[in-house]
Structure formats: C-alpha cells, structure tokens
Motif scaffolding. Sequence first.
Motif, short mmCIF file in Angstrom:
data_model
loop_
_atom_site.label_atom_id
_atom_site.label_comp_id
_atom_site.label_asym_id
_atom_site.label_seq_id
_atom_site.Cartn_x
_atom_site.Cartn_y
_atom_site.Cartn_z
N PRO A 1 43.21 -86.73 -15.98
CA PRO A 1 42.29 -86.11 -15.83
C PRO A 1 40.98 -86.10 -15.29
O PRO A 1 40.30 -84.85 -14.47
CB PRO A 1 41.68 -87.81 -16.66
CG PRO A 1 43.31 -88.11 -17.02
CD PRO A 1 43.49 -87.88 -16.49
N ARG A 2 42.12 -86.87 -13.96
CA ARG A 2 41.65 -86.05 -11.98
C ARG A 2 41.69 -85.16 -11.94
O ARG A 2 40.35 -84.35 -11.37
CB ARG A 2 41.82 -87.94 -11.82
CG ARG A 2 40.97 -87.52 -9.45
CD ARG A 2 41.49 -88.97 -8.97
NE ARG A 2 42.49 -88.75 -8.71
CZ ARG A 2 42.85 -87.94 -7.42
NH1 ARG A 2 42.66 -87.61 -6.86
NH2 ARG A 2 44.85 -87.55 -7.38
N LEU A 3 42.74 -84.47 -11.96
CA LEU A 3 43.19 -83.17 -11.38
C LEU A 3 42.68 -82.08 -12.42
O LEU A 3 42.46 -80.94 -12.15
CB LEU A 3 44.87 -83.35 -11.01
CG LEU A 3 45.28 -84.45 -10.36
CD1 LEU A 3 46.64 -84.17 -10.21
CD2 LEU A 3 44.68 -83.89 -8.58
N ASN A 4 43.00 -82.88 -13.76
CA ASN A 4 42.35 -81.38 -14.62
C ASN A 4 43.91 -80.64 -15.02
O ASN A 4 43.33 -79.76 -15.11
CB ASN A 4 41.10 -80.82 -14.99
CG ASN A 4 40.69 -79.94 -15.43
OD1 ASN A 4 42.01 -80.82 -16.94
ND2 ASN A 4 39.98 -78.87 -15.63
N HIS A 5 45.15 -81.53 -14.57
CA HIS A 5 45.99 -80.77 -15.53
C HIS A 5 47.47 -81.27 -15.06
O HIS A 5 47.17 -82.18 -14.99
CB HIS A 5 46.03 -79.53 -14.93
CG HIS A 5 46.69 -79.89 -12.78
ND1 HIS A 5 48.17 -80.52 -12.14
CD2 HIS A 5 45.69 -79.82 -11.55
CE1 HIS A 5 47.57 -81.10 -10.97
NE2 HIS A 5 46.72 -80.61 -10.63
N LEU B 1 53.84 -83.57 -5.11
CA LEU B 1 52.29 -84.48 -5.63
C LEU B 1 51.63 -85.65 -4.59
O LEU B 1 51.75 -85.67 -4.28
CB LEU B 1 52.07 -84.25 -6.19
CG LEU B 1 51.77 -82.60 -7.23
CD1 LEU B 1 51.44 -82.85 -8.37
CD2 LEU B 1 50.94 -81.61 -6.34
N ALA B 2 53.26 -86.30 -5.08
CA ALA B 2 53.60 -88.17 -4.19
C ALA B 2 54.74 -88.55 -5.03
O ALA B 2 55.22 -88.05 -5.50
CB ALA B 2 52.46 -88.52 -4.90
N GLU B 3 54.75 -89.95 -4.01
CA GLU B 3 56.68 -89.92 -4.27
C GLU B 3 56.10 -92.00 -3.80
O GLU B 3 55.53 -91.87 -3.54
CB GLU B 3 57.30 -89.88 -3.57
CG GLU B 3 56.74 -89.54 -1.96
CD GLU B 3 58.03 -88.84 -1.17
OE1 GLU B 3 59.30 -89.28 -1.32
OE2 GLU B 3 57.62 -88.14 -0.03
N PHE B 4 57.08 -92.31 -4.60
CA PHE B 4 57.03 -93.53 -4.34
C PHE B 4 59.27 -94.13 -4.74
O PHE B 4 60.02 -93.57 -5.02
CB PHE B 4 56.43 -94.25 -5.78
CG PHE B 4 56.68 -96.02 -6.18
CD1 PHE B 4 56.38 -96.76 -5.29
CD2 PHE B 4 57.94 -96.25 -6.87
CE1 PHE B 4 57.00 -98.19 -5.07
CE2 PHE B 4 57.85 -97.87 -6.85
CZ PHE B 4 57.24 -98.65 -6.11
N SER B 5 59.30 -94.89 -4.32
CA SER B 5 60.63 -95.50 -3.67
C SER B 5 60.77 -96.73 -3.60
O SER B 5 59.60 -97.08 -2.94
CB SER B 5 61.50 -94.76 -3.24
OG SER B 5 60.86 -94.91 -1.30
N ASP B 6 61.13 -98.02 -4.09
CA ASP B 6 62.25 -99.22 -4.02
C ASP B 6 62.80 -99.14 -4.33
O ASP B 6 64.40 -98.03 -4.04
CB ASP B 6 60.82 -99.76 -4.79
CG ASP B 6 61.38 -100.47 -5.65
OD1 ASP B 6 62.51 -100.03 -6.49
OD2 ASP B 6 60.32 -100.55 -6.78
N VAL C 1 56.86 -87.05 -8.22
CA VAL C 1 55.45 -86.37 -8.97
C VAL C 1 55.39 -85.09 -8.31
O VAL C 1 54.74 -85.36 -6.97
CB VAL C 1 54.20 -87.11 -7.92
CG1 VAL C 1 52.67 -86.44 -9.73
CG2 VAL C 1 54.43 -88.59 -9.14
N LEU C 2 55.46 -83.93 -9.18
CA LEU C 2 55.45 -82.82 -9.29
C LEU C 2 55.30 -81.57 -9.29
O LEU C 2 54.43 -82.60 -10.92
CB LEU C 2 57.53 -82.33 -9.13
CG LEU C 2 58.26 -82.74 -8.24
CD1 LEU C 2 59.82 -82.51 -8.90
CD2 LEU C 2 58.37 -82.31 -6.84
N GLN C 3 54.02 -80.69 -8.76
CA GLN C 3 54.00 -79.55 -9.74
C GLN C 3 54.34 -79.43 -10.86
O GLN C 3 55.94 -79.16 -10.77
CB GLN C 3 53.37 -78.64 -8.94
CG GLN C 3 53.11 -77.19 -8.88
CD GLN C 3 53.44 -75.69 -8.50
OE1 GLN C 3 54.62 -76.22 -7.56
NE2 GLN C 3 52.35 -74.96 -8.67
N ASP C 4 53.82 -78.68 -11.71
CA ASP C 4 53.79 -78.20 -13.38
C ASP C 4 54.68 -76.95 -13.72
O ASP C 4 53.63 -76.37 -13.47
CB ASP C 4 53.48 -79.02 -14.05
CG ASP C 4 53.99 -78.51 -15.87
OD1 ASP C 4 54.75 -77.91 -15.80
OD2 ASP C 4 53.10 -79.23 -16.98
#
Length: 303
Positions: A17-21, A77-82, A89-92
């Motif tokens: 919702p924040r990015l609206n896509h 767009l973003a990433e996380f790892s442990d 998190v990628l562009q659609d």
Amino acid sequence: MQSLWSGYGEIARYYSPRLNHSIIVKHISPPLESIHPRGWNTHTGHQRKVKSYQIEANFYRGYASLCDDNCVVPQLLAEFSDKQQQLLVLQDLDQAGFLLRKDQASMTDVKSAIRWLAYFHARFLQHQSDDLWPVGTYWYLATRQDEFDVMQPGKLKNAAQAIDTALNTACFQTLVHGDAKLANFCFTEANEIGTIAAVDFQYVGKGVGVKDLVYFLGGCLNQDDLVKYEATLLDDYFSLLKGALQHYQINVDFKHLQQEWRSLYAFAWADFYRFLLGWSPSHYKINPHMQKQTQSALASLSI
C-alpha cells in the motif's frame, strides 16, 4: 507464485500500500531434507544451491542496476538474510509490462532472447565479478563431480577436463546468465523482438557467451529446427553482439572475439552433453545434433 527447486523456498507476489504497487519476494529457506526430482540429494548439491542464492543476491545488489532496457532484469528493492533464510525483495516485472511466460517459443521469441543475451554479454564483457561464480552455468565441471563420476567411460569423459579448460581459459570472458532457459524469460504482449526481460540469476558468472546461447537453443528448438536455423541464429547473435558492444562503447577486437567464441561453440555443446550424461542420460535434450556438435569438439582435440 511458485516453489523453489527441491523445496528450498518460494517466490510470492505481495502488494505494498505504501508503494502503491506489487513486489516480488523470493524467500529462500532450505529444508532439513531436500527432495531432488531426480534423486540427487547430496551434501555437495545442497551447498551448491545455498551458495547459488548468495550469488544471486550479489548479482542483484551489484550488477542489476548496470542493465538497461536492452537486457532488462528486475531491480533489487530490499534484502534480508540470516543463517537459516534469505529474502530478496524485487521489482515486479509484470507491473513493468513483462506479463507473459511461455513454455513454447516462436521464432520471434527465440530472436528476442538472443538479442537479450547479446546485450547482456556485451554489457559485462571483461567485467570484474569476483563475488559471482568463477565459472557461470549450473553444470560446470568443478561443481558436478558426482555426476561426472557416474558417467559411462568414453571419449567425452576423457575429454571433459580439456573441454572445460578450453572454455574457461578463453581470452574473452563475460558474465553468462547460467540458466538461460525459456522459463526464465518474461515477455510483453507486444510480441516484438527486444521486448523481453530475464530472471533467476543463481548461476551467473564468468564464461564465453556461446554457453548461454547453446543452452537456450538446445532447450527451445527441436532436432529439425536446430539443423534448419542454427547457423542463421548464430550469425544473428554475433551481429547483435557487435552492435551491443558499440552501444556500450566497449572497445574490443571483435574479429578476434567472434573467431574465438565461434571456435568454442561446439565445446559448449559438448560441455552440456557431458553434464546430461551423468545427471540424466535419457534426457529429452540429448539428440543427434548435440552428439554431432560434441564429435566436432572431440575431433578438434584429436580425441
């Protein structure tokens, strides 16, 4: 949207919702016990898959932004790892207009993919890439010793190291996608040459561009079409590669590059055939054309 190979996670679409896509999230969470479709459940295979997702993150983080409209890839767009899991998190690409996935390719589709490969290879020719695979493609010999060990004895097995060395010591190296199959390309509804994007960069790394080309053509074209169209499509690839190098203003001895990569074309076929003979010797991709190209490579080695 889909599960990852051998149950190593999933790819899902979310709406922001924040990015609206919408966004794509690739969630890598290796299982306690992997279930390989062909029974290759080894520690070596597990480690290779885990590393492949780390490599893919490195590609999206450091290289994707260098790709332009001629070789479109999703942007990170973003990433996380442990230690247990990883999120990309990628562009659609659907939202960018690349809505279609295909399980059969028209000649327009084939030429679109060849164009994408030519521009991708030109963009990263002689590019430093120490944080990617030292050798691109998922079948390269050093990571496929289990499959090599179960190959039947013969000329190709004897020549496998020489073929691998010839490909890996070529003067001209670029980044190869490493898994350039039709399922990893996304198309627009325009159905025009050039309207295409690529995904899945787990096996991106150094190599000669014809490795991607051989793998793509071998997966899209049947025996008869390979015989009929291969020479023309190979010419198209090098013509596009020349134009792409000019587009990116990369100064290179193109005559030498083309001569080298053409001479390694049969080697690329033989290299993939070597993998299939160990991994799945009855695989549908094995055909007389692949075998003929392999014989050509072996003959040039005098084996």
